[in-house]
Design an enzyme around this catalytic site. Structure first.
Site, PDB file in Angstrom:
ATOM      1  CD  GLU A 147     -47.271  51.241 -20.328  1.00 50.59           C
ATOM      2  OE1 GLU A 147     -48.140  52.377 -21.301  1.00 50.59           O
ATOM      3  OE2 GLU A 147     -48.149  50.918 -19.763  1.00 50.59           O
ATOM      4  CB  CYS A 183     -43.351  52.961 -14.929  1.00 47.07           C
ATOM      5  SG  CYS A 183     -43.121  51.721 -12.976  1.00 47.07           S
ATOM      6  CG  HIS A 203     -46.849  48.880 -16.350  1.00 46.03           C
ATOM      7  ND1 HIS A 203     -47.398  50.453 -16.711  1.00 46.03           N
ATOM      8  CD2 HIS A 203     -46.994  49.393 -14.964  1.00 46.03           C
ATOM      9  CE1 HIS A 203     -47.261  51.673 -16.371  1.00 46.03           C
ATOM     10  NE2 HIS A 203     -46.079  51.053 -15.002  1.00 46.03           N
TER      11      HIS A 203
HETATM   12  N1  PCA Z   1     -44.704  51.453 -11.507  1.00 44.41           N
HETATM   13  C1  PCA Z   1     -44.935  52.391 -11.040  1.00 44.41           C
HETATM   14  C2  PCA Z   1     -43.232  53.011 -10.638  1.00 44.41           C
HETATM   15  C3  PCA Z   1     -43.182  51.289 -10.111  1.00 44.41           C
HETATM   16  C4  PCA Z   1     -43.808  50.210 -10.620  1.00 44.41           C
HETATM   17  O1  PCA Z   1     -43.508  49.153 -10.522  1.00 44.41           O
HETATM   18  C5  PCA Z   1     -45.451  53.065 -11.309  1.00 44.41           C
HETATM   19  O2  PCA Z   1     -46.322  52.430 -12.556  1.00 44.41           O
HETATM   20  O3  PCA Z   1     -45.580  54.362 -12.086  1.00 44.41           O
END
Ligand code: PCA
Length: 200
Positions: free
Chosen positions: A80, A145, A169
């Site tokens: 990200e 996130c 992610h």
């Molecule tokens: N993924 C979610 C919230 C917690 C997680 O592991 C997200 O991408 O916001």
């Protein structure tokens, strides 16, 4: 990197996901050599997630913060690049929306966005060199996130800290989802988190 303190965060399960691969991978990961690694699992709640993270940054005082979370449906690791000042109208694990009207800014009047400050180019290069499917991502979404990414970057910026911070992610682990759903092996995801921690 040697002698540094690195905080690595992950999340509890949420929504329809019985497991959160970020938790499984962070639990399994080894610390890079010579580094003091602290692991922290965050709640998937608007009230708790950023509060828990900022408290840990204050008490542990890390040199770098690597945040991780699950992007179910993704086939690759997403490095990200940016956090935006928006809590989307999405219910959290307590059933709460970020506000009565639905969405809200994370910080009223805050900067629209902050860029990640970890070495995303090196992380992506090392992931690819290790044969791990990965790509830059220019949106961490508008859920928890993105909330912790923006919140951590803003805090560190406001406090003029030189702490590097960023978010990756991860896909679902193949071991935990039905065949046919986009996924990656838990070992590979764990290695990806280690590579990110080693190269941030
Ligand atoms: N993924 C979610 C919230 C917690 C997680 O592991 C997200 O991408 O916001």
């Amino acid at each position: 990197m040697h002698g540094e303190k690195i905080l690595v965060t992950c999340f509890e399960p949420f929504g329809n996901n019985e497991r959160n691969t970020s938790f499984e991978a962070v639990t399994k990961m080894s610390a890079p050599g010579g580094v003091v690694l602290k692991k922290l699992c965050l709640p998937v709640t608007w009230n708790g997630a950023l509060r828990a993270l900022t408290a840990e940054i204050d008490s542990f005082s890390p040199d770098a913060v690597l945040m991780t979370g699950l992007a179910s449906g993704s086939e690759h690791i997403r490095v990200e690049r940016v956090g935006i000042n928006l809590c989307g109208a999405i219910k959290d694990n307590d059933g709460n929306l970020p506000s009565q009207s639905g969405e809200r800014p994370i910080y009223e009047g805050g900067e629209s966005a902050f860029f990640s400050t970890f070495d995303y180019a090196k992380i992506l290069e090392r992931l690819k060199a290790s044969g791990i499917k990965s790509a830059y991502s220019f949106s961490a979404g508008t859920y928890i996130c993105n909330y912790v990414l923006y919140g951590a970057l803003k805090k560190l910026n406001d406090e003029k800290k030189t702490v590097r911070a960023g978010f990756i992610h991860v896909p679902d682990a193949a071991e935990f989802v039905p065949a046919g759903k986009p996924s990656m092996s838990l070992d590979m995801i764990t290695r990806a988190v280690e590579i990110a921690a080693e190269n941030m």
